[in-house]
Design an enzyme around this catalytic site. Structure first.
Site, short mmCIF file in Angstrom:
data_model
loop_
_atom_site.label_atom_id
_atom_site.label_comp_id
_atom_site.label_asym_id
_atom_site.label_seq_id
_atom_site.Cartn_x
_atom_site.Cartn_y
_atom_site.Cartn_z
N LEU A 52 0.79 -1.16 0.06
CA LEU A 52 0.17 0.13 0.01
C LEU A 52 0.96 1.28 -0.03
O LEU A 52 2.12 0.98 0.53
CB LEU A 52 -1.05 0.08 1.16
CG LEU A 52 -1.78 -1.19 1.36
CD1 LEU A 52 -2.71 -0.92 2.76
CD2 LEU A 52 -2.73 -1.47 0.21
N ALA A 116 1.74 -1.79 4.95
CA ALA A 116 1.11 -0.66 5.30
C ALA A 116 2.12 0.38 5.58
O ALA A 116 3.10 -0.16 6.21
CB ALA A 116 -0.02 -0.94 6.31
N VAL A 147 4.58 -3.72 8.54
CA VAL A 147 4.56 -2.35 8.74
C VAL A 147 5.89 -2.09 7.98
O VAL A 147 6.94 -2.16 8.12
CB VAL A 147 4.67 -1.73 10.12
CG1 VAL A 147 4.60 -0.29 10.33
CG2 VAL A 147 3.77 -2.22 11.09
N LYS A 148 5.61 -0.65 6.94
CA LYS A 148 6.95 -0.04 6.43
C LYS A 148 7.59 0.82 7.17
O LYS A 148 7.06 1.77 7.65
CB LYS A 148 6.28 0.40 5.00
CG LYS A 148 5.82 -0.41 3.93
CD LYS A 148 4.93 0.20 3.18
CE LYS A 148 5.74 1.16 1.97
NZ LYS A 148 4.97 1.67 0.73
N VAL A 149 8.95 0.55 7.49
CA VAL A 149 9.80 1.12 8.23
C VAL A 149 11.00 2.09 7.37
O VAL A 149 11.59 1.16 6.85
CB VAL A 149 10.33 0.44 9.25
CG1 VAL A 149 11.32 1.58 10.36
CG2 VAL A 149 9.35 0.11 10.34
#
Length: 389
Positions: A52, A116, A147-149
């Site tokens: 996303l 995300a 989770v995109k970091v």
């Protein structure tokens, strides 16, 4: 067949999967969820993951209608701006996770992942970022969420903390082997902390999104100038060399005693995700799918980066182009460290600093993400103010 659809007979995508490469669809938004196209592509185009994007969300809120009903509902309820944006993004994440849940089950959680985004304004604030990551996981409440970091120095701590807590992570904007090595260290450290706390390592998952294509463009731009035969031989070779060096490091670390202990306890390898194929060219077939006689750069990028247990994240236009015009030549990365060293040594001799450029690329990527978030704020605020009026 509609131009955006992929035929089940797209043999090159099946061949890619047979080479051990997963295909994830990049830039998924409400539109591709609502029309069922993501679900169809999991069956027809070998897609086994979704990424996303706040940029896609911002563009659709501003120019489209896919989010209109939910924005109106949030407005009637008086939901504050930040909470409204979270609601839009988290709704998409849950939906995409549900679409890919069968893939997640069938592959025993190797694939079926949905990435995300964290609020990019927390890229340099580890404490705020880990709190936001926890909030995303709690709100989405799906087992196949990553989770995109951002892979900033601060982001490395966030990766380690998330992995230690069993939060799945997609570490993004990695474009140097040095930073990738630091990321592997953060992953291992997080796994060891999880193990020490008694947490099952099967719940601690991470992938590393490596932007070899973007770095290749930047390197080539730095080589432009007075005619230099040596520099000329290096143009167009940096992306593949970096991918080979990164994959060699991946295999090296998986051969370590440290990893064997973690693997015995249930840890999974941190797969490399190749991103940025769409930035590798200036348009052409990747944008239209209509130029079989031109081997455009995004398709070449996918063809050149093939190795077992890796991932290609592609936009829909690139996916279509690869399915139609791509041609594979087997594994291109394994056992190619010497070829990579030759190119990278040559670049250093010509004054190219990959590590410095990588920092610049990461900063630029974070700034683009912040700009997308600000655009999203403005678009949602405008929609909500119309409702208030």
């Amino acid at each position: 067949m509609r131009s955006e659809e992929i035929s089940p007979a797209g043999a090159v995508l099946t061949e890619l999967v047979n080479e051990g490469v997963s295909v994830w669809l990049d830039g998924v938004s409400r539109r591709s969820l609502a029309d069922g196209s993501l679900g169809r592509r999991t069956k027809d185009a070998c897609v086994t993951g979704a990424v996303l994007s706040l940029q896609e969300l911002a563009e659709e809120v501003r120019d489209g209608t896919a989010y209109q009903d939910q924005v109106e509902l949030l407005g009637r309820r008086g939901i504050p701006l930040d909470e409204a944006i979270r609601a839009l993004h988290f709704y998409d994440a849950r939906w995409a996770c549900d679409v890919l849940r069968s893939v997640f089950a069938a592959t025993k959680s190797t694939d079926g992942w949905v990435s995300a985004e964290l609020d990019p304004r927390f890229a340099d604030d580890a404490r705020a970022a880990i709190a936001e990551a926890r909030a995303i996981v709690s709100a989405v409440n799906r087992p196949n969420l990553l989770v995109k970091v951002p892979g900033t120095p601060s982001g490395l701590k966030v990766v380690s903390d998330c992995v230690a807590e069993g939060i799945g992570v997609n570490a993004t904007h990695i474009s140097s082997v040095q930073r990738y090595g630091e990321l592997i260290e953060a992953y291992f450290e997080g796994l060891e902390r999880a193990l020490a706390s008694g947490r099952p390592l099967t719940a601690s998952v991470s992938v590393a999104s490596f932007e070899a294509a973007r770095m290749g463009i930047m390197v080539d731009a730095s080589l432009d100038g007075p005619a230099d035969e040596g520099a000329g031989r290096l143009r167009g070779r940096a992306a593949l060399a970096l991918a080979r060096a990164a994959y060699d490091l991946y295999e090296e670390r998986l051969g370590s005693d440290r990893w064997r202990k973690l693997r015995t306890s249930g840890a999974r390898p941190q797969r490399l995700v190749w991103t940025g194929a769409d930035t590798a060219g200036t348009g052409g077939a990747a944008g239209t799918g209509d130029a079989p006689d031109t081997k455009h750069a995004p398709v070449r990028h996918v063809e050149e980066l093939v190795a077992w247990s890796t991932v290609h994240a592609m936009s829909q236009p690139t996916l279509t182009a690869v399915a139609r015009w791509g041609r594979l030549s087997g594994d291109t990365l394994t056992g190619e460290s010497s070829a990579a060293d030759e190119v990278l040594t040559g670049l250093r001799q010509h004054g190219v600093s990959i590590d410095r450029m990588a920092e610049e690329l990461t900063r630029a990527a974070v700034q683009r993400s912040v700009s997308s978030r600000l655009d999203l704020d403005g678009s949602v605020r405008d929609r909500l103010s119309v409702l208030d009026g």
